[in-house]
Each structure stands twice: as C-alpha cells, then as structure tokens.
Enzyme design. Structure first.
Site, short mmCIF file in Angstrom:
data_model
loop_
_atom_site.label_atom_id
_atom_site.label_comp_id
_atom_site.label_asym_id
_atom_site.label_seq_id
_atom_site.Cartn_x
_atom_site.Cartn_y
_atom_site.Cartn_z
CE LYS A 276 -3.98 -1.80 2.57
NZ LYS A 276 -4.98 -1.60 1.52
NE ARG A 351 -10.87 -9.71 -2.27
CZ ARG A 351 -11.18 -8.81 -3.20
NH1 ARG A 351 -11.48 -9.18 -4.41
NH2 ARG A 351 -11.20 -7.53 -2.89
N1 BES Z 1 -8.14 -3.68 4.21
C1 BES Z 1 -8.27 -3.27 2.87
C2 BES Z 1 -9.54 -2.51 2.58
C3 BES Z 1 -9.66 -1.13 3.22
C4 BES Z 1 -9.22 -0.02 2.54
C5 BES Z 1 -10.24 -0.98 4.44
C6 BES Z 1 -9.35 1.23 3.09
C7 BES Z 1 -10.40 0.27 4.99
C8 BES Z 1 -9.94 1.37 4.33
C9 BES Z 1 -8.26 -4.49 1.93
O1 BES Z 1 -7.52 -5.56 2.34
C10 BES Z 1 -7.69 -4.02 0.64
O2 BES Z 1 -6.56 -3.65 0.62
N2 BES Z 1 -8.50 -4.02 -0.40
C11 BES Z 1 -8.09 -3.58 -1.68
C12 BES Z 1 -8.64 -4.55 -2.68
C13 BES Z 1 -8.10 -4.33 -4.06
C14 BES Z 1 -6.64 -4.71 -4.11
C15 BES Z 1 -8.91 -5.20 -4.99
C16 BES Z 1 -8.67 -2.18 -1.90
O3 BES Z 1 -9.80 -1.93 -1.48
O4 BES Z 1 -7.96 -1.34 -2.45
ZN ZN Z 2 -5.48 -5.41 1.73
#
Ligand code: BES
Ligand code: ZN
Ligand code: ZN
Length: 500
Positions: A276, A351
């Site tokens: 991230k 997931r």
């Molecule tokens: N934990 C994150 C989702 C999230 C993002 C929660 C911001 C709270 C605030 C999750 O694991 C994630 O990183 N999801 C990605 C999925 C994508 C790679 C398909 C996302 O939402 O960017």
């Molecule tokens: Zn994630």
C-alpha cells in the site's frame, strides 16, 4: 456501572444531576426540579435554552438554607420535538461528555416521562449513549503533571425512573450489555498492531471462554496445515507473527439453529508485496475491526444467554506483510475445501482468509445463517462514504433482518447486488478463481468471491471498511474506531428468525 436510583432525585448529592427535557410544541419546556425552575424560565425567555435537540444548560443551583447538602450542578439536556431511540442515545452521549468536562464521576440521570417511546427503549438507549459517549482509550497516555488536568472517568451512573422501575431496569441492562461490548471492540481496535497481534485474538477468546463458560478452540499453524487452509496460511507467509483462528461457541443447551459469525482479523494490512502507499497506512491496524466486533458480540451473548439460538464466532487472524516468504502476485493457493485461487493482488487478502473461515465454519457447523464482517474494500467507501455499511447477501429474508437490525441501532446498512455478471469477473485462466475483479464494483466482486465459499447457506456480508472508523461522528461515536457491527449483530441475535 449503571444502577437504578430509587430515592427522590432532589436529594441526590453526587457530582451532577441530569434532566432530559423535551421541547413542547405548545408552551414552555419544564423541569420538575424545584431549584432550577426559575432559572429555566429565564433561560427560555432569553432563548438561550429552548430544549432543542442537542442544547444543554448547566446550572449551579442556590443551596436551600437549612436543607441537607444536595447536588452542586444540574445539567439540562434538550431532546427537541421528534423523539426517537436515537434521540436518547445522542442525549446520553452529550451527558457523558458534559460530565467528563466538569470532571463529574458520579451522576444521576432522571428518566423523562415516556411519551413517544416505551420505558424499556428509553432506558436502553440512554444507557447505550452514556456508556458509549464516555468511552476513552487512555492506556498509552502518561499521567498529567498537574493532577487537576488528569481526566476523570465516569464511575457511577445512577438512573431514576418515576414510573415503571422494572422496565427501566430491563432497558438499562440491555443497553449496558450492548455498550460494554462495543467499548470492548473499540479497545481492541485502538490497540496498536505491535500489541494486538493474532495471538491476542486467541487469548481474548480464551479469556471470554473461561469467564463465561463458552467453548473455545484455537487453530494454530499445525492444524491449519492439516486442514489445508491455504488462504490464511498464504496471507501469513510474509509475517513474523503466527496466524490464529479463534472459534468461540455459545450453546443455548437445547436443539437450536446455529448462527455463524465470521470476522476479518487482519491485525495489520501493509498490502504485502502489492504494498500500500505509505500515507494512511497506519490506519491499517484497524483491519481487524470485523474480528473485534464478532468476539465482542460473543461477550454480550454470553451475558444475555439467548434461549433458542446457538451462536458461533470464527476469527481468522494474521498480519499481511511483505516478508521474504510472502505471497507474490501470480501465486496460486488452495483454500480450505480445495478451490484454487490465483492471487493477482496480495492486498486483496481479506477475502482469502475469510474464504477459509467461511468454508470451514459452514461445513463444520451447518449453520442456519452466516454473517461475516470485514473491512474488506476501499471501494465500499467510494460508494457509500463513512455513513453506511455495505450489505451483500444471497438471501432476501436474512438481508431484511440485517437491514432492520442496523436501522434499529442507527448503524445503517445499504444493500448492494450480487449476481453472475459480477461473479464472472473472478474467473481465472489457470485456477478455479482469482482474487480480483475488474476495476469497477470492487465491493461487490469482493463479496462475490466470498459467496463461492458459503454454498447455499443463507449468508450476509457486511463491508465495514467505511464505518469501522471515521464513522458518522456524533456524541456517542468518537473519532477513531466506532465498534460498528456489534450492536447490529446483537440486535440480529435478539430477534433472529431462521431465514427461508
Ligand atoms: N483492508 C483493505 C480494505 C480497506 C481499505 C479498508 C481502506 C479500509 C480502508 C483491503 O484488504 C484491501 O486492501 N482491499 C483492496 C482490494 C483491491 C486490491 C482489490 C482495496 O480496497 O484497495
Ligand atoms: Zn489489503
Ligand atoms: Zn485488508
């Protein structure tokens, strides 16, 4: 913490006496307390206090000569004209904050006449509001140099009810159980990831089990390998912390349907190799809020002991880190039950760990319904902001129950669709599935992935990424983690009907 006060409120000699006052459509607002009547009249005349929702007035009543020592401060809290359950929660939050501000540790709230609501509801919501509004997380704060600056915690909250004492007592108990569970979830979430790691989920589960006589099982790496939980193990590969899967069982003692709760316990989500961006990454310690909510609700369940329902909670927990053995984009894993998944993006990890927990829970417990809570996608925030939790479900009856429960608790949900158009996006050319859809509808394709692991079992998925923290701020919902989902799940449990 909360108790019923049975003497005359005028004789109360704690730190703060509180009256909630409705705004009449005709005439002037009134307060039954003799010592503040004339002050209230003047405040109303000057329009400083009209008992509108959210208005407050703090008075220091003149002591009556020769009378016993009574309370030094009286707080009047306006309720406005349209009074709902939420009005009382908000009033409770305002009361808690006002009490903290004047460093009142002992307060008495006088329940108003129940006109628009039952005494049960009124007491329940006021109790919820005051406990949630008083929430603070000070574990890592050093003591103030000047003891006068040291904040005071609300220690004793008394409630006085003129009419139906039994109903008031019932309502207070319900509100207190719910609010204390929410505070528990907030505490877990506030903890930093260098303290609250997967092992802590297991310890908390064991503690609840021994305190309340629940059954607990903790799966470690060895069991996970034996059960072929390639999702949780895969996500864990880059982390120095071992994964856990904590399973808590509440059994009501007779033959009853099982409600299965599953919560995402990602104690820190760096994204893994699909790292991230740095800004805001610290917030990913909150990626365990689904797991926190699910375990916290078990505390409430253990206290209430519902009669016709068994409740099982499963929390798969790990960090998602980019260590040398971490999952790489393109890797293929095998989930519990045998489905293979091509990992296109290691940041779509929630997931993968939920899939193992859902498939395992469904096959082992044969639940009447399964509900999962997860901070699953940024996409749900794009769609719904920080005001509603995303709901996706394969069953209309369960979805309706979820929507109604959320509405009643002022934790509103919004249902998004599922269907083959979305599921198709998860087809992989070389494995059974991939963990990523196309760029759009990210919250739905994430849910569509989970759907593959629950079979025909009625299932509801709550994407709490937007509401687990930064949730619509109000007097009883602070900045930081909200504990969202705890009260909604508890309401579902209190009113559960096996979905058709
Ligand atoms: N934990 C994150 C989702 C999230 C993002 C929660 C911001 C709270 C605030 C999750 O694991 C994630 O990183 N999801 C990605 C999925 C994508 C790679 C398909 C996302 O939402 O960017
Ligand atoms: Zn994630
Ligand atoms: Zn995540």
């Amino acid at each position: 913490m909360l108790k019923l006060y049975t003497k005359n409120p005028a004789e109360y000699n704690g730190d703060l006496l509180v009256y909630c006052i409705g705004q009449p459509t005709k005439g002037l607002p009134v307060c039954p307390h003799d010592m503040v009547k004339s002050m209230l009249t003047r405040a109303v005349a000057s329009k400083d206090f009209l008992a509108k929702e959210g208005q407050t007035m703090l008075v220091y009543p003149e002591p009556v000569r020769g009378a016993k020592k009574t309370v030094g401060r009286v707080l009047l809290v306006g309720l406005g004209q349209e009074i709902s359950r939420e009005t009382y929660r908000k009033a409770g939050g305002i009361i808690a904050q006002a009490a903290i501000k004047v460093k009142a540790a002992k307060i008495l709230m006088v329940l108003p006449e129940a006109k628009d609501l039952s005494v049960d509801d009124l007491a329940e919501c006021l109790a919820e509001g005051v406990i949630l509004g008083a929430y603070q997380f000070r574990k890592y704060k050093s003591q103030e140099k000047d003891p006068d600056d040291e904040p005071v915690m609300l220690k004793e909250i008394a409630v006085s009810a003129e009419t139906d004492q039994a109903a008031a007592r019932r309502g207070l108990k319900r509100g207190q159980i719910a609010a204390q569970a929410v505070c528990q979830a907030r505490d877990m979430a506030n903890e930093p990831a260098n303290f609250w790691n997967p092992t802590h989920f297991a310890e908390f589960g064991r503690k609840l089990a021994s305190l309340y006589g629940l059954k607990v099982r903790v799966l470690g790496m060895v069991e996970m390998k034996r059960l072929k939980m390639g999702g949780l193990l895969g996500v864990n590969q880059g982390s120095a912390q071992p994964p856990t899967m904590t399973i808590l069982e509440y059994r009501c003692g007779r033959k009853a349907p099982v409600l299965l709760l599953v919560g995402k316990g990602l104690t820190f989500d760096s994204g893994g190799i699909s790292l991230k961006p740095g800004s805001g990454m610290h917030e990913m310690k909150f990626d365990m809020c689904g797991g926190a909510a699910v375990l916290a609700v078990m505390q409430a369940v253990a206290e209430e002991r519902p009669k016709g329902l068994d409740v099982i909670a499963i929390v798969p927990a790990t960090e998602n880190m980019p260590g040398p053995a971490a999952l790489k984009p393109g890797d293929i894993i095998t989930q519990y039950g045998g489905k293979t998944v091509e990992v296109e993006n290691t940041d779509a990890e929630g997931r993968l760990i939920l899939a193992d927990a859902l498939a395992y829970g469904v096959s082992l417990y044969k639940p009447a319904a399964v509900v999962d809570l997860a901070t699953l996608t940024g996409a749900v925030i794009v769609g719904l902001g920080h005001h509603r939790t995303g709901l996706m479900s394969n069953n209309d009856s369960l979805a309706e129950q979820m929507l109604a429960s959320g509405e009643k608790c002022a934790e509103p949900l919004w249902r998004l669709p599922l269907g083959s158009d979305y599921s198709k996006q998860l087809k992989s050319t070389i494995a059974d599935l991939k963990n990523l859809g196309s760029r759009s509808a990210g919250a739905i394709t994430a849910a569509a992935f989970l759907q593959e692991f629950v079979g025909e079992t009625p299932w509801a998925h709550l994407d709490i990424a937007g509401t687990a923290w930064d949730f619509t701020e109000k007097s009883y919902v602070p900045k930081g983690p909200s504990g969202v989902g705890v009260r909604t799940l508890l309401e579902l449990i209190r009113t559960f009907k096996t979905p058709a």
